[in-house]
Structures are given as structure tokens and as C-alpha cells.
Design an enzyme around this catalytic site. Structure first.
Site, short mmCIF file in Angstrom:
data_model
loop_
_atom_site.label_atom_id
_atom_site.label_comp_id
_atom_site.label_asym_id
_atom_site.label_seq_id
_atom_site.Cartn_x
_atom_site.Cartn_y
_atom_site.Cartn_z
N GLN A 254 40.88 70.91 26.14
CA GLN A 254 41.01 70.06 27.31
C GLN A 254 42.46 69.65 27.56
O GLN A 254 42.96 69.68 28.68
CB GLN A 254 40.14 68.81 27.11
CG GLN A 254 39.79 68.11 28.37
CD GLN A 254 39.07 69.05 29.31
OE1 GLN A 254 38.39 69.99 28.91
NE2 GLN A 254 39.27 68.85 30.59
N HIS A 257 45.03 71.67 29.59
CA HIS A 257 44.91 71.83 31.05
C HIS A 257 46.12 71.26 31.78
O HIS A 257 46.76 71.93 32.57
CB HIS A 257 43.64 71.16 31.58
CG HIS A 257 42.48 72.10 31.64
ND1 HIS A 257 42.46 73.19 32.45
CD2 HIS A 257 41.29 72.11 31.00
CE1 HIS A 257 41.33 73.84 32.30
NE2 HIS A 257 40.59 73.20 31.42
N GLU A 322 33.68 63.55 32.18
CA GLU A 322 33.40 64.83 32.84
C GLU A 322 32.66 65.76 31.86
O GLU A 322 31.62 66.31 32.18
CB GLU A 322 34.74 65.45 33.26
CG GLU A 322 34.60 66.74 34.04
CD GLU A 322 35.95 67.42 34.24
OE1 GLU A 322 36.96 66.99 33.63
OE2 GLU A 322 36.00 68.40 35.01
N HIS A 323 33.24 65.94 30.67
CA HIS A 323 32.61 66.74 29.61
C HIS A 323 32.30 65.84 28.43
O HIS A 323 33.17 65.07 27.99
CB HIS A 323 33.54 67.83 29.08
CG HIS A 323 34.13 68.72 30.13
ND1 HIS A 323 35.34 68.44 30.76
CD2 HIS A 323 33.69 69.90 30.66
CE1 HIS A 323 35.61 69.42 31.63
NE2 HIS A 323 34.64 70.31 31.59
N ASP A 356 32.77 76.34 30.42
CA ASP A 356 33.84 76.58 31.41
C ASP A 356 33.75 77.98 32.01
O ASP A 356 34.09 78.18 33.17
CB ASP A 356 35.22 76.45 30.75
CG ASP A 356 35.57 75.02 30.42
OD1 ASP A 356 34.93 74.10 30.98
OD2 ASP A 356 36.48 74.80 29.60
N HIS A 415 11.55 50.97 72.78
CA HIS A 415 10.86 51.61 71.65
C HIS A 415 9.36 51.32 71.73
O HIS A 415 8.52 52.21 71.58
CB HIS A 415 11.41 51.10 70.32
CG HIS A 415 12.73 51.69 69.92
ND1 HIS A 415 13.88 51.52 70.64
CD2 HIS A 415 13.09 52.45 68.84
CE1 HIS A 415 14.88 52.15 70.04
NE2 HIS A 415 14.43 52.73 68.94
#
Lengths: 428, 428
Positions: A254, A257, A322-323, A356, A415
Site C-alpha cells: 500500500q 502507491h 479502504e482495504h 487489486d 392532486h
């Protein structure tokens, strides 16, 4: 790595709104493309991408795609084809049916599900131009049944002379038939409002830089957009039974990245915490992207020591990662208690890169705590619903009075009269 | 009503972005509430709602809710309770299950579905404070399983001295246990970021004025928001078999909402077109909200004459109406060809108010052409998904090489090594 008690860990969730100057620049670009069309699109492409194009050369040709195939290696092609099969299989399981509830008095109520007609996928040109992300955006749309999927990407990738051939091949493999060499806020505006060369879409997805993100936010409403991705995050929940070198490797996958990526271990075991910290340093030293990964680990990495499993889970739910990887003795027992996480990787062999690239679930996941309320990219994102209401005469006569009561209470006499006129004309 | 050939009908879909001044005002309010909390919330409430409150009096008390029940009439209570039952039943049919795909090598892939934890419903204080909309926002969240649903509404409704008792009763009937007397951009900011008095939520829904809409757009990302509603629209597709007085009544039920509402008949029959036009004028004359309805009909109403059913359907799909009524000889035969519509009302007894109040499907629908890509409010809006990835050792050994190929192609060596370290340590 910083070592903190879990209770001390503070969260800062900042949403990226851009500077006033960036917002104004994007507003001008979007407005120019909306009103001037192709000429503005080409002007901004020349200005930002230093590429002088004409309208006829915006679209990527079949010959270029064929040429791209010549440039990619066979191992890549084999792997990405198999990944595409897995991604397609997983997303096909998400497909849902229209339904109708048929009632004894003849009334039918239901929900019709139909694919969006036209979707635009933005593929960035910089360091984050990942063929795998092309598959992850395109395949769910395709499985949903979207008939027109169009890709836009800047005319030159990372200083090279054209679009990365691996991106072209990934798009072609995923089934994209329409691709344009255009990027930035101007590409988003073209997709949203359409130009002579690029017909408008119903939804824009895919990651991009701050200008792309601001443009997507601005056109939201005219078209749908996907969520705006923040930096990538991983949290590993582990106990003393876990292998520290696996955890360290996953944290680093991670961290490499980008410098803003966040990699966090949460554990009740001080011994594991120390072993993982040592392993991270050891493995870091030989990484090609060591500088990036080290900045990420130093600034956004952490080992959190929890007093109990309950405390560990509470801090994870607050982070909404996220993960999330779970490497504890009985990992499945944790699942129900994890409320907020984009993707949950369970057990020692479910390393994040498995998801991934290859397993099938989507790798485009909610970042920055948004797993509290949003989901991995999935087939539903490309499907819209219409309600179906077929009311019977019997139902209208049974319920007309109550409908009129509610309408009149709200001061909406017309209505009520829409009901009344039917009851009056057809009362037997 | 304007009578046009369908092919001449132009669409202008303008998204409301607000003026620069409005945007700046909202940005300041949101930022003040985010950083100062309750004190800013109370300050803006005093400024905008001319109501001096303290933090302790923000929350609506049980005694007030009880008092509200004393003020509403029985016919309303009976009708709204039955409407709530119908809405609940319809939305319960939308509930979905988590699923897992168990593979022969031990791998399990799946999707976990869980409700959001806390949702905020905004109820406007002005002329659009509708009890029915409270049900339509709250019940889907409740059916989804959201444990905390909170309502915010301005401290005084439409010039009255407090919150409309019908709103309080509708919220209580729908099951809301937490209500605050606060509105405007400051209420949206409080829901998004939390204050001492109002804990933050995961999603904000419900309609509001331009300041509310801009605030929702601004906080999107920190929390989820629903779509931003535009003016209401109805399109009626009818042929010579339809009853012109029903069509006119239904068009007017839309037109009375507000001056910006749009009511359009699409037909292949000139005779029907003329009959409906005459009926609209006749019925308009006796409406309590005649002035509003007349402006809507004059400015945004139209009768479109199509040369064929195919042309009629094409213009409807381009408009993507919020409400579509189909009154033709064989209405069900049209369904599959209608691609874009929020709710489709079929046959002579499915007058729009049936769906607005009572039948069960949601009345909060995509407006302004957004039915091309968005859906009526539904249970999925309050559910988030997490991917589940349990990869087996066997699967990792079979596929590790392909995963490493893809990772290395993207220049992400640490991703490849996270796989490699496992293959090396456990190869037998």
C-alpha cells in the site's frame, strides 16, 4: 513506524475541495467546453497537454489499437485476460432482475432495472495509469448491460509520445470500442455536455488529478459521477498467530502507491507490533519505490496497540478503511463486527494484491473513511431503476378518500381533484 | 397550452449551481459550523430563522411530539398510517442479502451488505414541508436497517410559531426518535461534521432551498448525500382512447406544485391534444392554486404532437421525466421501450397522486432529466457493500505468477513481493 495506543489514534478526514484558483480555472474550462464544444476542447488540450490536435484526430483509431497489441508482452496479455474473466464472473453475480408485485385487486407495483445508456471512463495519464483500473471500471458497466462505454485519456502518457499501449490493450480487452485522446477538466466537460466529436454520457467514472476531480464535482447533476478517490489506505488486523513478514509486505504494497498512502497495523500483541515494525524496515530497504514508501510509512503509517479485540474493531470501524486484512486465529469470527470497510481480505493468503489484480472483486473502493456510506464499484452503479405503478379501479375506489385527505392536508387541491374526477365519472 | 411538434421540442437542462455570493455564504456557514460547532449553529439560527435558541433546546422533546398528536386530525392520522404500511411493504421487497461464492479450491468471494449507521433527513420549513415526504425519506432508511435516523427542520414552519405538528407526527409515525429544530446550510453542516449537540451522520437526504442544496453539494465526500432535486415534472403519453379530463387533472396536479413545475402531454392524436388543452383551461379556473398552476402551464407546459408512437417514445426518453403516465390502448406494450423515467404510472386509474401519497413506491424521484442515470429513493441508498476475499493457499499458488506479472507491469514491485514472500516461505 509510529506505535500508538489505539485509543490515542486521531482521525482527520479532510475532503479535497481545491483552492479557489483551481475551482475557478475548472469552472472556466467546463463552461468554455459546454458553450464552445470541440474548439475549446482542442484549445485546452494544446494548452495543458502541449498537443495540437484537430477534431478528426481525437478518436483513437483501430489501427492504433492493433499497433498497441504488437507492443505488449504475452505474459501481460495472458494475465490480464484471465483477470478480466474473474472480474466479469464476480460482477455477474451482482446482476439483479426487475420485479413486479401482483396484487389480488389487479394492482401491480414494481421496480424496472435498466442499464445506463452511455458511460465515460476517465483514465489518467500520469503515474496512476493502471491497466487493471481500466478493467475495474469498464467490466461492471459492461456486465450491467451499458451499450456504449467510452474511454478518455490524455493524449500522451507520462512524458511518452502517445497513449500507453497497455492502457489501450486493457480497454480493448475489456470491450471498449470508443476511445478519445483527451484528458483533464476539458475531457470531463466534453463527456458531461457533449461536443460534436464526443457525444455526452450519462455517467463519468475513473480517477484523475485535482482538476479532474473538481470538474466531476461541478458537472454532477448534469451527469452522474463516481465517488472522488482519496489516497489509498490499508489496515491490517492481526494477532500473535500472524506472520509478521506477510503483514509488512502487505503494508508496503500500500505504502508504495504514493506518499499520502496510509498503512496501519492494529493488534493486541506488542510482540507482533515490534516484529512487523522491524520487518517493514528490513523490506523497505530493497524496494524500488523505497523513497515513496518510506514517506508514506513515516507520515501516515502506524502500529496501533489495542487493549482488546473489541477496542481494535472499534478503531477500525471509526477509520472505515479502504482495504482491511484480517490475520487472526479465527478471522471469520471478526466479519460480522467489521461494519465499515471497502474490501475485507481474510486469512494469510488473501494479500491485498490478490484483490487489486486478479480475484474478481473490484479494486476501486471507498477511500478516506467513505466506506461508512459507500461501496466498491459494482454493477448497481451502472443500473437505474424506474418505479412501476399500475393501480386498479378497485384500488382507486378503496383508497381514493385517503389519498384525497393527504393531498388536501398538504394544500394540494389539484392532486385531490385528479382522484376525485375519476371517482365521480366512474362511480356506478 | 403551447402546442408543438415533438421534433421541435428543445430541452434545456440547467443544473443549479447558485450565484458566487450564495456559494461563498454557504462555504462560510459550513466552515463556521465545522470549526465552532454549536455556537455557530445557534448564531446562524438566530440570524436566518430569527429564533434565539440554546444548545439544550435544539432537540425536539417527547412532550412536543405528544402535543403535536393532539393537534392533527384523525382522518389524516388514519391515512398516513396506512400510507406508511404500503410504503414499508413496497420497500421491504427491495431488501437484498449478503452473498458468498464458495469455490472448490476453498476460495470464497462475496459481497457483504450492511445498513448505514446514522442518517439525517432534512425537512424544509417553507411551502414544501410535506408530511408525505418525511415518510418517503425515512421509511426506506428504516427498512434498510439504519439504526439511527435523525430529522432536522427549521425551528418555525411557514411563519408559524413552531414546527408544523403534521411534520412531527409523520416523523414519529415513520419511527424517527431524534429531531432537531435547525435548518438551512447550518443544519447540513451540523449533520455532516457533528457538533456537541448533534452527532454527525453518514448520509444527508431530503429537499431544501438553494442554500441547503449548495451545502449538501459542499459536504458531499465527508458524508453521502441524496440527489439534488429540481422542479417537479410530469409527462403524459396518451392516445385517442384516453380520457382528456383525467389527463388535464393529472397535468394540473403537477403544475400546482410550483411555477417552475413542468407538465407535458405527448400524443399522436391532434384531437386529444385539443381536448386536453381545453380541459386544462376549464379545470384551471377553479383551482385554489390557480396562479401558480397557470404560470407553470404557460411557461413550462406543452402539448407535443408526435407523428408516430416511436417518435413519442423517443422524445420521452430524451426528456427522462420524473413522472410518466401512460394512457394508451395497450399501455404495457410501451413499458420496455421507455428507457428513462423515474416512475411510470400505467393505465387510467394510476393518477400521479396515487404514487405521491399512497401506493407504496417512493415519490422522491430523479428530476430534471436525471432519470437517465438515477433512481427513485430506495433501500439500496441506505445500504453499503463490502467485498469479501478469502483466498486459499491453492489459489495463491496457482495464480501468484499472473498477479506478480500484472503488479510488476504497473511498476508496483512491493505488490509483487507481497505475493512472492508467501510463495517462497510456503513452497513445499
Amino acid at each position: 513506524m509510529r506505535m500508538l495506543r489505539a485509543e490515542e489514534f486521531g482521525l482527520t478526514r479532510e475532503v479535497e475541495y481545491g483552492t479557489p484558483e483551481q475551482n475557478e480555472a475548472v469552472r472556466q474550462i467546463v463552461e468554455a467546453v459546454r458553450t464552445e464544444g470541440d474548439s475549446a476542447l482542442l484549445r485546452y488540450t494544446e494548452q495543458h497537454d502541449r498537443m495540437k490536435l484537430d477534431a478528426a484526430s481525437l478518436r483513437v483509431t483501430d489501427a492504433e489499437i492493433q499497433a498497441a497489441y504488437e507492443k505488449v508482452d504475452d505474459a501481460f496479455l495472458t494475465a490480464i485476460r484471465e483477470a478480466a474473466v474473474n472480474i466479469r464472473k464476480f460482477h455477474e453475480k451482482q446482476l439483479r432482475q426487475s420485479w413486479v408485485d401482483v396484487q389480488p385487486d389487479g394492482t401491480m407495483l414494481g421496480q424496472l432495472l435498466r442499464p445506463l445508456k452511455r458511460v465515460g471512463v476517465y483514465v489518467p495519464g500520469g503515474k496512476a495509469a493502471y491497466p487493471s483500473s481500466v478493467l475495474m471500471n469498464v467490466i461492471p458497466a459492461q456486465v450491467a448491460g451499458v451499450p456504449e462505454i467510452v474511454m478518455v485519456t490524455p493524449p500522451a502518457t507520462g512524458g511518452k509520445s502517445g497513449i500507453d499501449p497497455y492502457i489501450l490493450v486493457a480497454a480493448a480487452e475489456a470491450g471498449v470500442k470508443e476511445m478519445y485522446r483527451v484528458g483533464g477538466a476539458q475531457a470531463v466537460a466534453a463527456l458531461a455536455y457533449g461536443t460534436v466529436s464526443i457525444p455526452p454520457v450519462d455517467k463519468i467514472c475513473g480517477p484523475g488529478n485535482i482538476y479532474v476531480a473538481l470538474a466531476k464535482r461541478l458537472v454532477f447533476g448534469a451527469v452522474d459521477i463516481d465517488s472522488i478517490a482519496g489516497p489509498s489506505e490499508i489496515v491490517v488486523l492481526a494477532d500473535e498467530t500472524a506472520n509478521p513478514s506477510y503483514i509488512a509486505a502487505d503494508l508496503l504494497s500500500q505504502a508504495e502507491h504514493d506518499e499520502m498512502a496510509s498503512a496501519i497495523l492494529v493488534t493486541t500483541s506488542t510482540k507482533l507490533a515490534e516484529a512487523v515494525s522491524a520487518e517493514v524496515q528490513r523490506q523497505l530497504a530493497t524496494l524500488p519505490r523505497e523513497t515513496i514508501a518510506r514517506q508514506s510509512i513515516d507520515n501516515y503509517g502506524a502500529v496501533l496497540i489495542a487493549q482488546s479485540t473489541a477496542e481494535a474493531i472499534a478503531v477500525i470501524n471509526r477509520m472505515a478503511p479502504e482495504h482491511l486484512e484480517i490475520m487472526v486465529a479465527e478471522p471469520m469470527a471478526m466479519l460480522g463486527r467489521i461494519e465499515n470497510a471497502g474490501a475485507i481480505f481474510v486469512g494469510p493468503y488473501s494479500s491485498e494484491p490478490v484483490g487489486d489484480y486478479f480475484a474478481g472483486p473490484n479494486h476501486i473502493l471507498p477511500t478516506n473513511g467513505t466506506a461508512r456510506f459507500s461501496s466498491p464499484v459494482n454493477v448497481d452503479d451502472f443500473v437505474k431503476k424506474s418505479s412501476l405503478i399500475y393501480y386498479s379501479k378497485e384500488a382507486l375506489f378503496s383508497n381514493g378518500d385517503k389519498i384525497m385527505t393527504l393531498a388536501r392536508h398538504e394544500g394540494l387541491e389539484a392532486h385531490a381533484r385528479a382522484i376525485e374526477i375519476r371517482l365521480e365519472q366512474e362511480r356506478e
